[in-house]
Scaffold this motif. Structure first.
Motif, PDB file in Angstrom:
ATOM      1  N   ASN A 100       8.186  35.573 -12.927  1.00  0.00           N
ATOM      2  CA  ASN A 100       7.584  36.407 -13.962  1.00  0.00           C
ATOM      3  C   ASN A 100       7.454  35.696 -15.309  1.00  0.00           C
ATOM      4  N   GLY A 101       7.759  34.402 -15.326  1.00  0.00           N
ATOM      5  CA  GLY A 101       7.387  33.632 -16.499  1.00  0.00           C
ATOM      6  C   GLY A 101       8.487  33.165 -17.419  1.00  0.00           C
ATOM      7  N   ILE A 102       9.776  33.293 -17.025  1.00  0.00           N
ATOM      8  CA  ILE A 102      10.796  32.718 -17.897  1.00  0.00           C
ATOM      9  C   ILE A 102      10.759  31.198 -17.777  1.00  0.00           C
ATOM     10  N   ILE A 103      11.201  30.524 -18.827  1.00  0.00           N
ATOM     11  CA  ILE A 103      11.200  29.067 -18.844  1.00  0.00           C
ATOM     12  C   ILE A 103      12.534  28.535 -18.323  1.00  0.00           C
ATOM     13  N   PHE A 104      13.639  29.082 -18.833  1.00  0.00           N
ATOM     14  CA  PHE A 104      14.971  28.644 -18.433  1.00  0.00           C
ATOM     15  C   PHE A 104      15.946  29.813 -18.496  1.00  0.00           C
ATOM     16  N   PHE A 105      17.100  29.622 -17.858  1.00  0.00           N
ATOM     17  CA  PHE A 105      18.226  30.538 -17.969  1.00  0.00           C
ATOM     18  C   PHE A 105      19.281  29.930 -18.895  1.00  0.00           C
ATOM     19  N   ILE A 106      19.910  30.778 -19.696  1.00  0.00           N
ATOM     20  CA  ILE A 106      21.165  30.425 -20.360  1.00  0.00           C
ATOM     21  C   ILE A 106      22.209  31.358 -19.771  1.00  0.00           C
ATOM     22  N   HIS A 107      23.232  30.787 -19.159  1.00  0.00           N
ATOM     23  CA  HIS A 107      24.214  31.602 -18.462  1.00  0.00           C
ATOM     24  C   HIS A 107      25.324  32.086 -19.391  1.00  0.00           C
ATOM     25  N   LYS A 108      25.795  33.278 -19.125  1.00  0.00           N
ATOM     26  CA  LYS A 108      26.957  33.832 -19.816  1.00  0.00           C
ATOM     27  C   LYS A 108      28.214  33.543 -18.998  1.00  0.00           C
ATOM     28  N   PRO A 109      29.361  33.299 -19.629  1.00  0.00           N
ATOM     29  CA  PRO A 109      29.525  33.166 -21.075  1.00  0.00           C
ATOM     30  C   PRO A 109      28.774  31.950 -21.608  1.00  0.00           C
ATOM     31  N   ILE A 110      28.235  32.069 -22.802  1.00  0.00           N
ATOM     32  CA  ILE A 110      27.352  31.050 -23.345  1.00  0.00           C
ATOM     33  C   ILE A 110      28.127  29.788 -23.687  1.00  0.00           C
ATOM     34  N   ASN A 111      27.610  28.651 -23.197  1.00  0.00           N
ATOM     35  CA  ASN A 111      28.130  27.333 -23.569  1.00  0.00           C
ATOM     36  C   ASN A 111      27.237  26.779 -24.674  1.00  0.00           C
ATOM     37  N   ASN A 112      27.826  26.432 -25.792  1.00  0.00           N
ATOM     38  CA  ASN A 112      27.045  26.019 -26.958  1.00  0.00           C
ATOM     39  C   ASN A 112      26.105  24.853 -26.669  1.00  0.00           C
ATOM     40  N   ILE A 113      26.616  23.833 -25.962  1.00  0.00           N
ATOM     41  CA  ILE A 113      25.803  22.648 -25.678  1.00  0.00           C
ATOM     42  C   ILE A 113      24.624  23.015 -24.787  1.00  0.00           C
ATOM     43  N   GLU A 114      24.894  23.806 -23.738  1.00  0.00           N
ATOM     44  CA  GLU A 114      23.810  24.232 -22.848  1.00  0.00           C
ATOM     45  C   GLU A 114      22.762  25.025 -23.617  1.00  0.00           C
ATOM     46  N   ALA A 115      23.214  25.987 -24.433  1.00  0.00           N
ATOM     47  CA  ALA A 115      22.276  26.829 -25.176  1.00  0.00           C
ATOM     48  C   ALA A 115      21.419  26.006 -26.131  1.00  0.00           C
ATOM     49  N   ILE A 116      22.052  25.095 -26.860  1.00  0.00           N
ATOM     50  CA  ILE A 116      21.305  24.259 -27.815  1.00  0.00           C
ATOM     51  C   ILE A 116      20.297  23.379 -27.081  1.00  0.00           C
ATOM     52  N   ASN A 117      20.730  22.764 -25.976  1.00  0.00           N
ATOM     53  CA  ASN A 117      19.826  21.886 -25.218  1.00  0.00           C
ATOM     54  C   ASN A 117      18.616  22.642 -24.685  1.00  0.00           C
ATOM     55  N   VAL A 118      18.860  23.828 -24.134  1.00  0.00           N
ATOM     56  CA  VAL A 118      17.753  24.611 -23.579  1.00  0.00           C
ATOM     57  C   VAL A 118      16.789  25.027 -24.681  1.00  0.00           C
ATOM     58  N   ILE A 119      17.328  25.558 -25.785  1.00  0.00           N
ATOM     59  CA  ILE A 119      16.464  26.022 -26.881  1.00  0.00           C
ATOM     60  C   ILE A 119      15.697  24.845 -27.491  1.00  0.00           C
ATOM     61  N   LYS A 120      16.375  23.720 -27.692  1.00  0.00           N
ATOM     62  CA  LYS A 120      15.691  22.537 -28.219  1.00  0.00           C
ATOM     63  C   LYS A 120      14.568  22.085 -27.286  1.00  0.00           C
ATOM     64  N   GLY A 121      14.844  22.120 -25.975  1.00  0.00           N
ATOM     65  CA  GLY A 121      13.825  21.702 -25.008  1.00  0.00           C
ATOM     66  C   GLY A 121      12.573  22.558 -25.092  1.00  0.00           C
ATOM     67  N   VAL A 122      12.766  23.880 -25.227  1.00  0.00           N
ATOM     68  CA  VAL A 122      11.617  24.775 -25.329  1.00  0.00           C
ATOM     69  C   VAL A 122      10.898  24.573 -26.657  1.00  0.00           C
ATOM     70  N   CYS A 123      11.657  24.339 -27.736  1.00  0.00           N
ATOM     71  CA  CYS A 123      11.040  24.049 -29.039  1.00  0.00           C
ATOM     72  C   CYS A 123      10.199  22.775 -28.969  1.00  0.00           C
TER      73      CYS A 123
END
Length: 294
Positions: A100-123
Motif C-alpha cells: 500500500n505504499g510505505i517506504i520503510f518500517f521503524i520498529h518499536k521500541p524505537i532504536n535511535n540509530i535505526e530511526a535516524i538512518n531510515v528517516i535520513k534515507g527517505v530525506c
C-alpha cells in the motif's frame, strides 16, 4: 550531502513516541514537524491539508488504522512518503503495508540509530527526486542525453554500494544487480509500481537460459540472491560489532536490513549458538533503490 528541508507529520497514539521522533528530526536537522496526531480519525484530511513530505504513521491507531489512512491519502492524490512505525511482526501485515505504499518500517521500541538512518534515507530520496525534477526543467531540450548519463550513474552507484558492503565479488551479485535493475526500470515508468519478486526471478532465469542455452530454475536465482544478501548482512554486522559508529554500518544497516536482525547477527558473531539474523530480499532491494539517483 546537505539535505533540503523536509516537512513531517507524525501519527501515533503514544505521546512518548511522537516526542522522541520530533526530537530526533529536530536534533539531526532533518526538517520540521508540521503536526502531530494521536489517532487516525481525521488523519487523511490533516495530511491533505498540510501536504507533508513525509508521514511517520503507526500501524495500529484508534479510529482508523495506518493502512486505511494510506489508502485514503493515495486515492486523494497525496504524493508524499510514508514510513510506518509498529511493533507488528506478522509478515502478512507487513507485506500488506508495503503493497500500500510505505517506504520503510521503524520498529518499536524505537532504536535511535535505526530511526535516524531510515528517516535520513527517505530525506535523501526526496532530495534526489527534487534535484532530478529541477534538472529536467532546466535542460528539457537535452532530456534523452541526460537520461542516458543518469542511467550510467545509477548503475555505478549500485557497484559502489555493493563494494561498500563487501558483496561485489559474490557469485549471486550479478543476479541481484539484474533484480534491482528490473525494479528500477519499473519505478522509472511508475514510482508506485507493484511487483512480485517471483516474477522477476523467473524472468532472470529465462534470460539466462536464452543467453547460455542452459536450463535454470527461478528458485536457483532466488537462492543465489538470498545467499548474497545474507553475506551482506554478515559483513555489515561484523562492521557494527567492531565499531557501532562505523560510517558504513550507520549508513547501510537500518536501510538495507531490519535493524533487529542486524543486532541478532551481531549476537551470532559473538556466540555461534545464537540464531543468525534474517534478511528480507524486498527490504534490501528497496533500500538499495532508495539510494539511487535515476
Amino acid at each position: 550531502m546537505i539535505l533540503m528541508t523536509s516537512t513531517f507529520l507524525i501519527i501515533d497514539d503514544d505521546i512518548n513516541v511522537r516526542k522522541m521522533l520530533t526530537y530526533l528530526i529536530i536534533k539531526n536537522n532533518l526538517g520540521k514537524v508540521v503536526e502531530e496526531l494521536d489517532n487516525g480519525e481525521h488523519a487523511p484530511e490533516e495530511i491533505m491539508f498540510y501536504q507533508p513530505d513525509i508521514v511517520l504513521i503507526d500501524f495500529l491507531l484508534p479510529q482508523k488504522d495506518g493502512i486505511e489512512i494510506i489508502q485514503s491519502c493515495r486515492s486523494l492524490g497525496y504524493k508524499g512518503k510514508f514510513i510506518m512505525i509498529s511493533q507488528v511482526d506478522n509478515d502478512n501485515m507487513i507485506a500488506k503495508a508495503y503493497e500500500n505504499g510505505i517506504i520503510f518500517f521503524i520498529h518499536k521500541p524505537i532504536n535511535n540509530i535505526e530511526a535516524i538512518n531510515v528517516i535520513k534515507g527517505v530525506c535523501q530520496t526526496l532530495q534526489l527526486e527534487r534535484s532530478v525534477a529541477m534538472i529536467k526543467d532546466a535542460v528539457f531540450h537535452i532530456e534523452r542525453e541526460k537520461q542516458t548519463n543518469v542511467q550510467d550513474n545509477w548503475r555505478e552507484q549500485i557497484d559502489y554500494i555493493f563494494t561498500d558492503i563487501g558483496i561485489i565479488g559474490e557469485s549471486g551479485c550479478k543476479d541481484l544487480i539484474k533484480l534491482i535493475e528490473e525494479i528500477v526500470s519499473l519505478k522509472k515508468k511508475k514510482k508506485s509500481s507493484n511487483y512480485q519478486l517471483q516474477d522477476i526471478y523467473q524472468q532472470i532465469a529465462e534470460e539466462e537460459r536464452l543467453l547460455n542455452n542452459t536450463v535454470i530454475h527461478a528458485r536457483t536465482i532466488e537462492q543465489r540472491i538470498r545467499r548474497t544478501i545474507l553475506k551482506a548482512l554478515e559483513n555489515i554486522a561484523a562492521l557494527g560489532n567492531d565499531d557501532y559508529y562505523n560510517s558504513k554500518f550507520i549508513e547501510h544497516s537500518g536501510v538495507l536490513f531490519d535493524f533487529k536482525q542486524v543486532k541478532q547477527e551481531i549476537n551470532h558473531i559473538n556466540n555461534s549458538r545464537e540464531d543468525r539474523g534474517k534478511i528480507s530480499v524486498k527490504k534490501f532491494v528497496e533500500g538499495v533503490v532508495s539510494k539511487l539517483n535515476f
